[in-house]
Design a protein around this motif. Structure first.
Motif, PDB file in Angstrom:
ATOM      1  N   LEU A  88      24.310 -16.575 -18.463  1.00  0.00           N
ATOM      2  CA  LEU A  88      22.750 -15.846 -18.135  1.00  0.00           C
ATOM      3  C   LEU A  88      22.381 -15.487 -19.611  1.00  0.00           C
ATOM      4  O   LEU A  88      21.259 -14.960 -19.751  1.00  0.00           O
ATOM      5  CB  LEU A  88      22.982 -14.836 -17.226  1.00  0.00           C
ATOM      6  N   PHE A 112      16.482 -12.208 -10.687  1.00  0.00           N
ATOM      7  CA  PHE A 112      15.491 -13.226 -10.399  1.00  0.00           C
ATOM      8  C   PHE A 112      14.805 -13.031  -8.957  1.00  0.00           C
ATOM      9  O   PHE A 112      15.227 -12.776  -8.022  1.00  0.00           O
ATOM     10  CB  PHE A 112      16.525 -14.530 -10.125  1.00  0.00           C
ATOM     11  N   CYS A 163      20.298  -9.854 -15.757  1.00  0.00           N
ATOM     12  CA  CYS A 163      19.032 -10.592 -15.050  1.00  0.00           C
ATOM     13  C   CYS A 163      18.673 -10.253 -13.798  1.00  0.00           C
ATOM     14  O   CYS A 163      19.332  -9.754 -12.843  1.00  0.00           O
ATOM     15  CB  CYS A 163      19.145 -12.194 -14.947  1.00  0.00           C
ATOM     16  N   GLN A 189      11.957 -16.697 -10.790  1.00  0.00           N
ATOM     17  CA  GLN A 189      11.679 -16.265 -12.454  1.00  0.00           C
ATOM     18  C   GLN A 189      12.522 -15.074 -12.475  1.00  0.00           C
ATOM     19  O   GLN A 189      12.715 -14.313 -11.817  1.00  0.00           O
ATOM     20  CB  GLN A 189      10.039 -15.863 -12.492  1.00  0.00           C
ATOM     21  N   ASP A 190      13.067 -14.993 -13.980  1.00  0.00           N
ATOM     22  CA  ASP A 190      13.552 -13.663 -14.186  1.00  0.00           C
ATOM     23  C   ASP A 190      12.801 -12.706 -14.559  1.00  0.00           C
ATOM     24  O   ASP A 190      11.916 -12.799 -15.717  1.00  0.00           O
ATOM     25  CB  ASP A 190      14.635 -13.916 -15.370  1.00  0.00           C
ATOM     26  N   LYS A 211      13.026  -9.103 -14.853  1.00  0.00           N
ATOM     27  CA  LYS A 211      13.705  -8.041 -15.212  1.00  0.00           C
ATOM     28  C   LYS A 211      12.793  -7.119 -15.945  1.00  0.00           C
ATOM     29  O   LYS A 211      12.723  -6.081 -15.813  1.00  0.00           O
ATOM     30  CB  LYS A 211      15.262  -8.049 -15.925  1.00  0.00           C
TER      31      LYS A 211
END
Length: 855
Positions: free
Chosen positions: A247, A109, A107, A140-141, A143
């Motif tokens: 996660l 963030f 992830c 917010q993720d 990636k």
């Protein structure tokens, strides 16, 4: 776990509001160069090229001032020239590099701690989120939006004022002659920023506190809470609540949770747990015992030891630690028993000890609040400790402050009565989106602050319940209380769920059949003082009325006082403006309407006000404010049913004649020293009825007092004080009458400590000094002694002097005491840094004999 710090090297430029986030490519294409503005009346048109540069935290005002495009808004009358900031959109752009190693994590963030206010975030051309709450972080993720190499992040911000109509039923009383925007209640940002009765409007817009991109795999501890559940003679029990976020949302996995409690680096307790967890959140509780605990107590009542709590989770071979917590072992309760007369106490107890809450109301430390450095928070809290504060009230029109503030309160023993950030307005609880924001905010802030030893109570808002019942005629008001869903339901449920050990009240003031009662709860005593003052029509501030207050806990009341001359010079910007009729002087909170009550008091208590120069006014006005704070503080501490006195207000967000004891520039006002003496934890107080004098001894310390004193009475022509010696005792954490004696009616009574230099002499002299047969006092520095880096001065007077002060070459000099009463023949020692002692002069405040006004 890997982290990219995003706080450095942002490019910023303004655009008109119709430049939408969808137009981000056009903004990115703006040429480099020097940003310029073209003025049209009070508005600004930005040039089509040019950028500002800044690091975070950043309010757009900061780079505008730095690059000469805006004058400092808190000096001269420049606040009026900053209003146009709210009418543009502000685009923050940053490029940063991402490695393949970063992208190998599960992830990523993206987190902004504070966005002010309405934000849209674009990452590499993708819109990743909209955010409109300065009191909740954006996280917010992201990636899936990142790429190896250079990435571009854009944040478009606006003030949010463009979204709401000019007329709504719920905002009918939020309009103010001091404010520029009466729809502030729709905006979840600091409410004071559009103007209040004690500050000019300075519209804010920017990115505050931290901005990071965190790459992480496995699991993380998303919340850690530590609660003291029991305290015994030899051990304390702590519950540690660990919230684990696994996660991978689709996976079940094994984790190991490890928690340790340390003091001074030594592990005192440790717990470890193996668990099988699903994707997302799981909740785990540990009960841990600390032997021979050192208890946290408020300032003056004991020490403030803080224990380190470390927690980490291991999942899929990845070990991730939570940010270390520092917690105090303590239990706080709000004690509200019914009294025999049908009234109720309002008493905080810490570890079973009743606490007299002395302090003030906290407001933001700068109108441009995102630029406040950590050092300012630390200084202000340390100065509160120096004034013997035990509590600050976080006023609901400001903000939830950064971590450094709460950490400083923990370290200095300052309890917090903490409003949620709603003030003096009705709020739109009929709108689902607003309730959603209110719920997110309450959940985040209660979780965030629950571990702080300083947190004593959550209060739902500032004066909204009181306003509904007391401020408007029934036929003018609405048939319901807008916002009640938030204050009486949402926040109550959230506090109960996240931190039930912290009390909650729906508002401040709150208590009794009407919100602002004196006989129950905490009260803002403005209305009660107004009613009492009607009995004293000749008095600007009826000091004799303070003793008639029946408040159980006064959480607001205050008096105006001017700032020191050095602060005026900084705010005015030019020596020629140092005059009463200067528009700049008036702009900074000293119009005639405010000055007249101060002059009226000066005329009554000290000297003929119409003879004062500006410099004289600063002196006498400051002494007057200090005297009134002392009188009220002493009056309330004499009442066994009163357990709190918080002045309005402690600190300033800009330089002005106002209620504070420490000004915007962190300079002590004259009143600082009066309040410090009034709030002393070991203190003698006298009351006199006829010839009989009662002596009250306060001992808030953990050690008993055995005090040898000399007491008696004297005329104002006495050159030395004779009297009777006795010994007074007081147990720890108590206050009570310890002596009564008869005094001569024509003079004043006194009690002199003979072996306790930290306890001041007490007299029955009150503030109507012009009515007293005072003799001209001659005060000398009897001795100067070097003590390390300090100079210790010993002062002696040959007559009673109501106010003696040490005038320093720099009025920002800190002394151990100043502006104090001096008794004939009784030595007074004052400590000052040796390098600031040069040129100090001893002065006696001149009192002009004359008949005071009736009252």
């Amino acid at each position: 776990m890997q982290m990219i710090d995003l706080t450095k090297s942002w490019r910023i430029r303004p655009e008109f509001l119709d430049m939408d986030i969808r137009d981000y490519a056009q903004v990115l294409e703006r040429p480099e160069g020097e940003l310029r503005f073209f003025r049209r009346t009070n508005n600004r048109k930005p040039s089509n090229d040019g950028w500002l540069t800044a690091d975070l935290p950043c309010d757009v005002i900061q780079p505008l001032v730095k690059q000469g495009l805006l004058e400092e808004p808190l000096e001269k009358q420049s606040t009026w020239d900053a209003l146009w900031v709210k009418d543009l959109s502000w685009w923050f752009v940053k490029t940063f590099s991402v490695t393949q190693k970063n992208l190998d994590e599960e992830c990523a963030f993206l987190r902004f701690e504070m966005l002010d206010f309405k934000a849209d975030i674009v990452l590499n051309g993708a819109h990743v989120g909209h955010h409109a709450n300065a009191f909740v972080p954006f996280e917010q993720d992201v990636k899936r939006y990142l790429k190896k190499g250079v990435n571009t992040l854009i944040v478009r911000l606006t003030s949010g004022v463009e979204d709401f109509y000019n007329h709504t039923s719920i905002s009918h009383f939020a309009g103010s002659p001091h404010a520029i925007y009466d729809k502030r209640m729709y905006l979840r940002k600091p409410q004071f920023s559009y103007g209040w009765d004690w500050c000019k409007p300075v519209p804010t817009c920017g990115i505050g506190r931290g901005a990071t991109l965190q790459f992480i795999s496995g699991a993380r501890i998303s919340h850690l809470r530590v609660v003291t559940t029991s305290i015994g003679d030899k051990a304390a029990t702590l519950q540690v609540h660990v919230e684990v976020d696994q996660l991978l949302p689709h996976a079940t996995d094994d984790v190991i949770i490890d928690v340790a409690i340390r003091l001074g680096g030594k592990v005192l307790a440790r717990a470890k747990k193996d668990a099988r967890v699903v994707g997302g959140l799981s909740f785990h509780t540990f009960e841990m015992t600390v032997k021979n605990p050192r208890l946290w107590m408020p300032n003056g009542y004991g020490e403030q030891p803080l224990y380190d709590v470390d927690a980490r989770v291991t999942c899929r071979g990845q070990v991730n630690a939570h940010k270390p917590l520092r917690v105090g072992i303590r239990m706080i309760t709000l004690h509200e028993p019914k009294q025999p007369d049908g009234t109720y106490l309002y008493q905080f107890q810490v570890n079973g000890v009743p606490i007299y809450c002395k302090g003030g109301n906290w407001v933001p430390a700068d109108s441009v609040y995102l630029r406040v450095p950590d050092s300012t928070y630390k200084t202000l809290v340390e100065e509160a400790r120096e004034q013997h504060f035990t509590m600050l009230r976080m006023w609901g029109g400001g903000l939830y402050e950064p971590d450094v503030f709460y950490e400083a309160c923990d370290e200095n023993g300052i309890l917090l009565m903490h409003d949620f950030m709603y003030a003096c307005s009705y709020y739109p609880d009929h709108l689902d989106w607003f309730l959603h924001e209110a719920t997110k905010e309450a959940d985040y802030q209660t979780r965030r602050l629950a571990n702080h030893a300083c947190m004593a109570i959550w209060t739902g808002n500032n004066e909204i319940h009181e306003s509904y019942t007391d401020w408007f005629p029934r036929d003018e008001n609405l048939p319901y209380l807008p916002g009640a869903k938030i204050f009486n339901d949402i926040q109550a449920r959230v506090v109960q769920g996240n931190c039930p050990e912290i009390p909650y009240k729906p508002s401040s003031a709150y208590g009794g059949a009407l919100s602002n009662s004196q006989e129950e709860g905490d009260s803002h005593v403005w209305r009660w003082m107004h009613l009492l003052s009607l009995q004293y029509p000749g008095m600007a501030h009826p000091i004799d009325a303070f003793g008639q207050l029946t408040t159980r806990f006064s959480s607001e009341y205050g008096f105006h006082g001017p700032i020191m001359e050095s602060s005026w010079r900084r705010a005015l910007g030019d020596d020629k403006d140092f005059r009463f009729d200067s528009p700049v002087w008036i702009h900074h909170g000293d119009p005639l309407a405010k000055r007249e009550p101060i002059l009226k008091c000066i005329d009554q208590y000290f000297t003929d006000a119409d003879t004062l120069t500006e410099a004289d006014y600063l002196l006498y006005g400051g002494v007057n404010q200090g005297m009134l704070y002392r009188e009220m503080g002493d009056a309330l501490r004499k009442k066994d049913y009163c357990w709190g006195h918080l002045i309005w207000m402690y600190n300033d967000c800009w330089p002005e004649t106002g209620w504070t004891t420490v000004d915007y520039y962190l300079t002590r006002k004259i009143s600082f020293y009066f309040l410090r003496r009034a709030f002393a934890p070991r203190k003698l107080l006298l009351t006199q009825e006829g010839n009989q004098v009662r002596v009250i001894l306060h001992n808030e310390s953990p050690e008993p007092i055995t005090l040898r004193v000399r007491y008696g009475s004297a005329g104002y022509d006495a050159k030395n004080l004779a009297g009777t010696q006795t010994v007074l005792t007081q147990a720890p954490f108590t206050r009570s009458d310890v002596l009564t004696f008869d005094a001569d009616a024509d003079g004043y009574a006194f009690v002199l400590p003979l072996d306790a230099p930290d306890i001041d002499p007490a007299t029955t002299v009150r503030g109507h000094y012009r009515a007293l047969p005072l003799k001209d006092a001659r005060v000398r520095i009897d001795e100067k002694q070097r003590d390390g880096g300090d100079m210790v001065l010993t002062l002696v007077s040959d007559a009673y002097a109501p106010v003696v002060y040490l005038a320093c070459q720099d009025d920002r000099t800190h002394l151990s005491d100043n502006y104090f009463e001096l008794l004939p023949g009784i030595a007074k020692t004052v400590r000052v840094r040796a390098d600031e002692a040069e040129g100090i002069a001893v002065k006696v405040l001149k009192i002009t004999r004359g008949k005071p006004m009736d009252g």
